[in-house]
Write a protein that holds these residues in place. Sequence first.
Motif, PDB file in Angstrom:
ATOM      1  N   ARG A  33      44.757  35.318  42.427  1.00 40.74           N
ATOM      2  CA  ARG A  33      42.986  36.365  42.331  1.00 40.74           C
ATOM      3  C   ARG A  33      42.043  35.476  42.273  1.00 40.74           C
ATOM      4  NH1 ARG A  33      44.650  40.915  40.294  1.00 40.74           N
ATOM      5  NH2 ARG A  33      41.857  40.822  41.141  1.00 40.74           N
ATOM      6  N   TYR A  40      42.062  39.949  31.623  1.00 41.19           N
ATOM      7  CA  TYR A  40      41.951  41.355  31.844  1.00 41.19           C
ATOM      8  C   TYR A  40      40.059  42.403  30.664  1.00 41.19           C
ATOM      9  CZ  TYR A  40      43.360  42.735  36.023  1.00 41.19           C
ATOM     10  OH  TYR A  40      43.953  42.662  37.413  1.00 41.19           O
ATOM     11  N   LYS A  65      50.414  51.609  31.494  1.00 44.34           N
ATOM     12  CA  LYS A  65      49.404  50.496  31.264  1.00 44.34           C
ATOM     13  C   LYS A  65      48.170  49.961  32.095  1.00 44.34           C
ATOM     14  CE  LYS A  65      52.072  47.236  28.671  1.00 44.34           C
ATOM     15  NZ  LYS A  65      52.700  47.242  27.503  1.00 44.34           N
ATOM     16  N   ASP A 112      43.938  44.943  41.277  1.00 41.43           N
ATOM     17  CA  ASP A 112      43.744  44.784  39.206  1.00 41.43           C
ATOM     18  C   ASP A 112      45.454  45.728  39.399  1.00 41.43           C
ATOM     19  OD1 ASP A 112      41.584  43.153  39.017  1.00 41.43           O
ATOM     20  OD2 ASP A 112      40.732  45.352  39.627  1.00 41.43           O
ATOM     21  N   PHE A 134      46.135  32.982  37.624  1.00 40.09           N
ATOM     22  CA  PHE A 134      46.832  33.713  38.748  1.00 40.09           C
ATOM     23  C   PHE A 134      46.470  33.372  39.704  1.00 40.09           C
ATOM     24  CE2 PHE A 134      46.428  36.029  34.903  1.00 40.09           C
ATOM     25  CZ  PHE A 134      47.305  37.078  34.538  1.00 40.09           C
ATOM     26  N   HIS A 178      52.893  41.481  36.128  1.00 42.65           N
ATOM     27  CA  HIS A 178      53.456  40.850  34.632  1.00 42.65           C
ATOM     28  C   HIS A 178      54.158  42.392  34.138  1.00 42.65           C
ATOM     29  CE1 HIS A 178      50.805  37.205  33.909  1.00 42.65           C
ATOM     30  NE2 HIS A 178      50.884  37.398  34.441  1.00 42.65           N
ATOM     31  N   CYS A 233      38.057  44.137  44.337  1.00 43.77           N
ATOM     32  CA  CYS A 233      38.884  44.620  42.405  1.00 43.77           C
ATOM     33  C   CYS A 233      37.219  43.917  41.343  1.00 43.77           C
ATOM     34  CB  CYS A 233      39.639  43.547  42.551  1.00 43.77           C
ATOM     35  SG  CYS A 233      39.042  41.509  42.377  1.00 43.77           S
ATOM     36  N   THR A 291      48.728  43.048  39.675  1.00 40.82           N
ATOM     37  CA  THR A 291      47.948  41.988  38.877  1.00 40.82           C
ATOM     38  C   THR A 291      48.695  42.618  38.036  1.00 40.82           C
ATOM     39  OG1 THR A 291      46.514  40.731  39.971  1.00 40.82           O
ATOM     40  CG2 THR A 291      47.383  40.956  37.716  1.00 40.82           C
ATOM     41  N   ILE A 292      48.539  43.343  37.238  1.00 41.57           N
ATOM     42  CA  ILE A 292      49.338  44.348  35.930  1.00 41.57           C
ATOM     43  C   ILE A 292      50.759  44.749  35.856  1.00 41.57           C
ATOM     44  CG2 ILE A 292      49.060  45.658  34.524  1.00 41.57           C
ATOM     45  CD1 ILE A 292      45.456  45.617  35.004  1.00 41.57           C
ATOM     46  N   LEU A 295      47.760  37.920  30.844  1.00 42.04           N
ATOM     47  CA  LEU A 295      46.962  39.536  30.925  1.00 42.04           C
ATOM     48  C   LEU A 295      46.023  40.293  30.618  1.00 42.04           C
ATOM     49  CD1 LEU A 295      49.005  42.929  32.268  1.00 42.04           C
ATOM     50  CD2 LEU A 295      47.881  41.551  34.503  1.00 42.04           C
TER      51      LEU A 295
END
Lengths: 153, 418
Positions: free
Chosen positions: A128, A8, B412, B358, A125, B365, A64, B361-362, A4
């Motif tokens: 994505r 990011y 988070k 986004d 991912f 996880h 995004c 996706t977070i 992650l």
Amino acid sequence: MSGLRELYQEVILDHSKAPRNYGKLEAPTGASHGHNPLCGDTVAIYLRIKDGVVEDIRFDGRGCAISMASASMMTEILKGRSVADVKEMFERFHGLVTTGHEACEGGFETADLDKLVVLAGVREFPMRVKCATLAWHTMKAALAGEADEVSTE
Amino acid sequence: MTGASTAARRNVPAFDVEAVRREFPILSTTAHGKKLVFLDSGASAQKSRAVIEAISSVYESRYANIHRGVYQLSQFATEAYEAARVKVQRFIGAGSPSEIVFTKGATEAINLVAATYGVKFLKAGDEIIVSALEHHANIVPWQLLRERNGIVLKVVPVDDTGAFQLDAYERLLSPRTRIVAVTQASNALGIKPPIAAVTRLAHAAGAIVLIDGAQGVVHEPVDVRAMDCDFYVFSGHKLYGPGGIGVLYGKTKLLEAMPPYQGGGDMILSVSFEATEFAPPPARFEAGTPPIADAIGLGAAIDFLNGLDRAAVLAHEEALLAHATAALSAIKGVRLYGTAPDKAAIVSFTLAGVHPHDIGTILDHEGIAVRVGHHCAQPIMDRFGIPGTVRASFGLYNTLDEVDALARGLAKVREIFG
């Protein structure tokens, strides 16, 4: 979490929050719209090519963090490049985010590629990857003079 | 608010969510090394062991094609398939098993009505009313009919809370209104239109009513005769049943007047090359070999739900919704969509400055499964001027702790995005 954080990274968040070269371009020589119907992300790329070189490139749209950052970084990197370089860069970027390997060797400065390597995190991912490639596919269509909308599907 | 206190206040027995969770094997799995927090039941719900075993059992000991074989195994399969139809009939309060048509899902059921009733009985200029809350499955089939028949599609707006505008609906009704097709509960926002009033007013205007129960049937007991709707559709897979099976309920007089949907075996009385005589409903609408085991699996899902105290289940889901609404509202930057009071256990929201994908996706996880995007309901997203939301849709097996996990997951997201 490591994956992650890789996805990011600060530079990606920075580009997504403050995209470079955002907006329309006056009198573009090429323009194209891209759309990801799965998530609704849209991006438009405006190009001005002069003497075989990208004189200016801008984009707008919404999506995004990954798609916006990818578009922003792409415009920064492609400005001033020859069309031949742009095409090769497309292949290398595509390889980077899908397989992790650059598709071919090219004559770029290492620093240029390093800037894009931050987007390689999307490999982990699968859902994505298209977020990262949307702007690039749309740019390629704009370069080819294709006015039809580019779809990821 | 806790499930227990809500139950106590409503004078219903406490609901033992942990006992229910043990019946769903997938809930003890992990995602990205974290305990799975499954908050996407509105897209498709998980299956209980009873459903999984019912399907296995069909294939292990009772499977053959139905309505054909003279042999024992085929009779067993036929009986089980038809027993599932009776279970569905009782579950939604229909008057007769022949009013229950098995389809692939709610989507096919709506397409069936549009392609049979719609094509036969509607003419150019006739009007169909839907609401702004509809899933694409309750929009596109009518648009296809519009292309074919030249019908007019009208849309009931919602206000800023997502509430169905009953007064606007009344104004849209006209002598040309033939069909009113409205969701029982919005999949994207959870909002429940006032179905009783919608149906009463439609009938007063001479229109028939189709209720999209894909979300609604999951959360509350349904009685199609009390509702007085003319058609009611739902999918098995959202009702903790298998995929590939769904239901069209239709009033007998309507089903009998409708032409077949598809032609084939099992939907005829006799076939010659000169003329074919169609079977009466429901067989008329079930051409070909149906998903036999899945229909039986849907029956098992209904048995499972009937084995629970549904009032307690509803109270539990209301507690989840209340807790989620409160917990998310307390997070800076969260905006909830669909804040009108009458709701199913669905929360749809955005977080300022962060795209829903986004967030998805977070959260993934963190082991948290939510739906992000337009939820196959783009018109309602457009109504609010957003490309999409994050949606947490609760099932009967979700816990208040899982709602807290969602809130922690959003913290988070904030941590990463600043």
